[in-house]
Design a protein around this motif. Sequence first.
Motif, mmCIF file in Angstrom:
data_model
loop_
_atom_site.group_PDB
_atom_site.id
_atom_site.type_symbol
_atom_site.label_atom_id
_atom_site.label_comp_id
_atom_site.label_asym_id
_atom_site.label_seq_id
_atom_site.Cartn_x
_atom_site.Cartn_y
_atom_site.Cartn_z
ATOM 1 N N SER A 72 41.438 54.622 47.984
ATOM 2 C CA SER A 72 41.241 53.859 46.749
ATOM 3 C C SER A 72 39.932 53.094 46.993
ATOM 4 O O SER A 72 39.298 53.001 47.914
ATOM 5 N N ASN A 82 35.434 50.446 42.430
ATOM 6 C CA ASN A 82 34.270 51.393 41.596
ATOM 7 C C ASN A 82 33.007 50.503 41.430
ATOM 8 O O ASN A 82 33.161 49.234 41.549
ATOM 9 N N LEU A 103 31.836 49.852 38.957
ATOM 10 C CA LEU A 103 31.691 49.129 37.853
ATOM 11 C C LEU A 103 32.648 47.777 38.024
ATOM 12 O O LEU A 103 32.847 47.014 37.113
ATOM 13 N N GLY A 104 33.000 47.641 39.170
ATOM 14 C CA GLY A 104 34.063 46.466 39.603
ATOM 15 C C GLY A 104 35.422 46.724 39.255
ATOM 16 O O GLY A 104 36.105 45.786 39.518
ATOM 17 N N GLY A 105 35.909 47.989 38.803
ATOM 18 C CA GLY A 105 37.136 48.505 38.735
ATOM 19 C C GLY A 105 37.931 48.883 39.713
ATOM 20 O O GLY A 105 37.270 49.472 40.562
ATOM 21 N N PRO A 106 39.091 49.172 39.895
ATOM 22 C CA PRO A 106 40.029 49.926 40.910
ATOM 23 C C PRO A 106 39.965 51.365 40.354
ATOM 24 O O PRO A 106 39.815 51.775 39.362
ATOM 25 N N ASP A 107 39.879 52.127 41.344
ATOM 26 C CA ASP A 107 40.133 53.622 41.174
ATOM 27 C C ASP A 107 40.841 54.165 42.270
ATOM 28 O O ASP A 107 40.844 53.711 43.688
ATOM 29 N N VAL A 108 41.354 55.310 42.149
ATOM 30 C CA VAL A 108 42.084 56.257 43.231
ATOM 31 C C VAL A 108 41.655 57.732 43.072
ATOM 32 O O VAL A 108 41.196 58.243 42.056
ATOM 33 N N VAL A 148 34.164 57.057 40.847
ATOM 34 C CA VAL A 148 34.612 56.573 39.758
ATOM 35 C C VAL A 148 35.274 57.914 39.091
ATOM 36 O O VAL A 148 34.753 58.925 39.170
ATOM 37 N N THR A 149 36.281 57.941 38.444
ATOM 38 C CA THR A 149 36.866 58.778 37.902
ATOM 39 C C THR A 149 36.969 58.850 36.300
ATOM 40 O O THR A 149 36.781 58.055 35.612
ATOM 41 N N ARG A 189 36.024 44.356 28.756
ATOM 42 C CA ARG A 189 35.587 45.381 29.891
ATOM 43 C C ARG A 189 34.579 46.323 29.166
ATOM 44 O O ARG A 189 33.442 46.349 29.864
ATOM 45 N N HIS A 220 30.141 46.432 30.237
ATOM 46 C CA HIS A 220 29.491 47.395 30.423
ATOM 47 C C HIS A 220 28.806 48.421 29.473
ATOM 48 O O HIS A 220 28.145 49.468 29.925
ATOM 49 N N GLU A 250 40.629 53.540 34.788
ATOM 50 C CA GLU A 250 41.077 52.291 34.987
ATOM 51 C C GLU A 250 42.583 51.852 34.836
ATOM 52 O O GLU A 250 43.306 51.477 34.983
ATOM 53 N N ALA A 294 44.590 53.503 37.073
ATOM 54 C CA ALA A 294 44.433 52.902 38.472
ATOM 55 C C ALA A 294 44.995 51.377 38.659
ATOM 56 O O ALA A 294 45.434 50.960 39.516
#
Lengths: 304, 304
Positions: free
Chosen positions: A109, A112, A114-119, A165-166, B203, B207, B218, B221
């Motif tokens: 995890s 990312n 861009l400040g967002g979560p990712d997995v 980043v996905t 969001r 960006h 996201e 995620a």
Amino acid sequence: MDQDVVIVGDWGTSRLRLWLRQGKAVIHRRDGPGVSALTDTPEKTFLDLVGDWREANPARAVMCGMVGSRIGWREAAYAPCPAGVADVADKALSFEADGLPVTLVPGLSCVNPLGGPDVMRGEETQVFGALSLNLALKTGRHLLVLPGTHNKWTVVEDGKVAGFVTAPVGETFALLKQHSTLAAGGGARVDGSAEGFARGLARVAEHGAARLTHLMFETRARQLLDGMSPADAMGYLSGLLVGADVAAARDWFGPMDAVTVIGAGGLCDLYVQALAQAGVQAATVDGDAAVLAGLAAISKSREA
Amino acid sequence: MDQDVVIVGDWGTSRLRLWLRQGKAVIHRRDGPGVSALTDTPEKTFLDLVGDWREANPARAVMCGMVGSRIGWREAAYAPCPAGVADVADKALSFEADGLPVTLVPGLSCVNPLGGPDVMRGEETQVFGALSLNLALKTGRHLLVLPGTHNKWTVVEDGKVAGFVTAPVGETFALLKQHSTLAAGGGARVDGSAEGFARGLARVAEHGAARLTHLMFETRARQLLDGMSPADAMGYLSGLLVGADVAAARDWFGPMDAVTVIGAGGLCDLYVQALAQAGVQAATVDGDAAVLAGLAAISKSREA
């Protein structure tokens, strides 16, 4: 048990690939169903598939991918970035199945860029494999991309995954191709052409990734007004989506020296072409080679 | 026949709406299947639906939408832009069905502001309707947007449609919601929340539209890592897609004074909110009122 013999596997959503290894040699390979297509429990499915391999006395099985997720066998909690091979090996989940030690590699995890979560789950193993196959990637900062259903742009710094980043490019393309009016002319039944792909890339290069939403419908309009063939149209749509992904990544990561593309041949080629269109050089690493090398590296780190 | 009595209709891909009018009054309304869901020929379907209305001696039927396409009743060739009401009326296709004169409104084709081809069928009638409902739109240059499966950003200059661009936002959202892993947490079965929508808008505003492909995942995620609810996640995805569409349009059309949003209440509200987020004022026109006014204007122009 023979410590030199191990079962390794990549068990994803849509397929399972298992290898029986002795030292650095692959003795057998076997395929099975992905975790979303199981007709039995993961344990039973796995034990049935590796039944006769047990005669070789494998010391353990190490597997990566969605097998370690909530929809898999057991959940191996994500390792947070930055994470190297040792971090992933530490967080791996181990248990026994019919007396065979099984280890599931955790996913990663991150927050990312861009400040967002990712997995991610499974791709981390390919990344670590690429690093062990190409030692130049082990120092400094590098960008790797793993095209697929969920394309992963991955930043490696001094041998650790710093973040990623996905981009769900493959999934979006597949849905539009199967179900949308953009493919209403017959696109669902044909492969995209190389010529169409190149036109799509050029079109998005001309107008920028921000215009993707406003360029996609041309896939349909060109079939209606200009007689574009369904194969060219599907190539065009693919070129728009991949081109926008690459253009956005380029802006985001700044000037890129070279990008390492990990995956199967055909899909890698599309990304190499899109990167070239954006003026970026690329090197490729075969996905199967990467996953085998990655599982070996994680397995070795776990032993150490 | 009573020249004052007419049947008008909007016959799209997924639904048919018919009205029996006498002068400016709507006497009856009746719904039927879209052209992609017919169980009989278009002619038989139509004549069955309007059977008892024939007693009022309607002078003719005028219909817009996909009924005039290759997958409809008969094909009415696109009128090229720039096109006004008179141009569309001139290109309309007329024939008789069981003695009743039927007119199908042609769609519009254009070279969009990005230099690519584009088409619309049905929306042109709503645009002309909005112009006849709001005379201020009939002079000068105005931007109108018709949200839907295929969102149409339309530029009107001195009463004519100068050009437009289609963004398949509604279709892409519906496919991702129904089939993608972004909705794997249960999103397919819930409506997007207003709070999630506002977060998605914010969001993408942060960006830019070029990052859309890199923000979409996201949606998944945040459900996995942050416990975002399926309803908030679907709202978030919708906010990202609508926000990117509006941000790209804003860059593309330059500073906008005010935009006219045409359509049904809920969907219009989302675009009004997204435009406000982008600092643009919006006025709304009800879609049903617009199509009725547009069909009246085209019908009148054809008589003249």
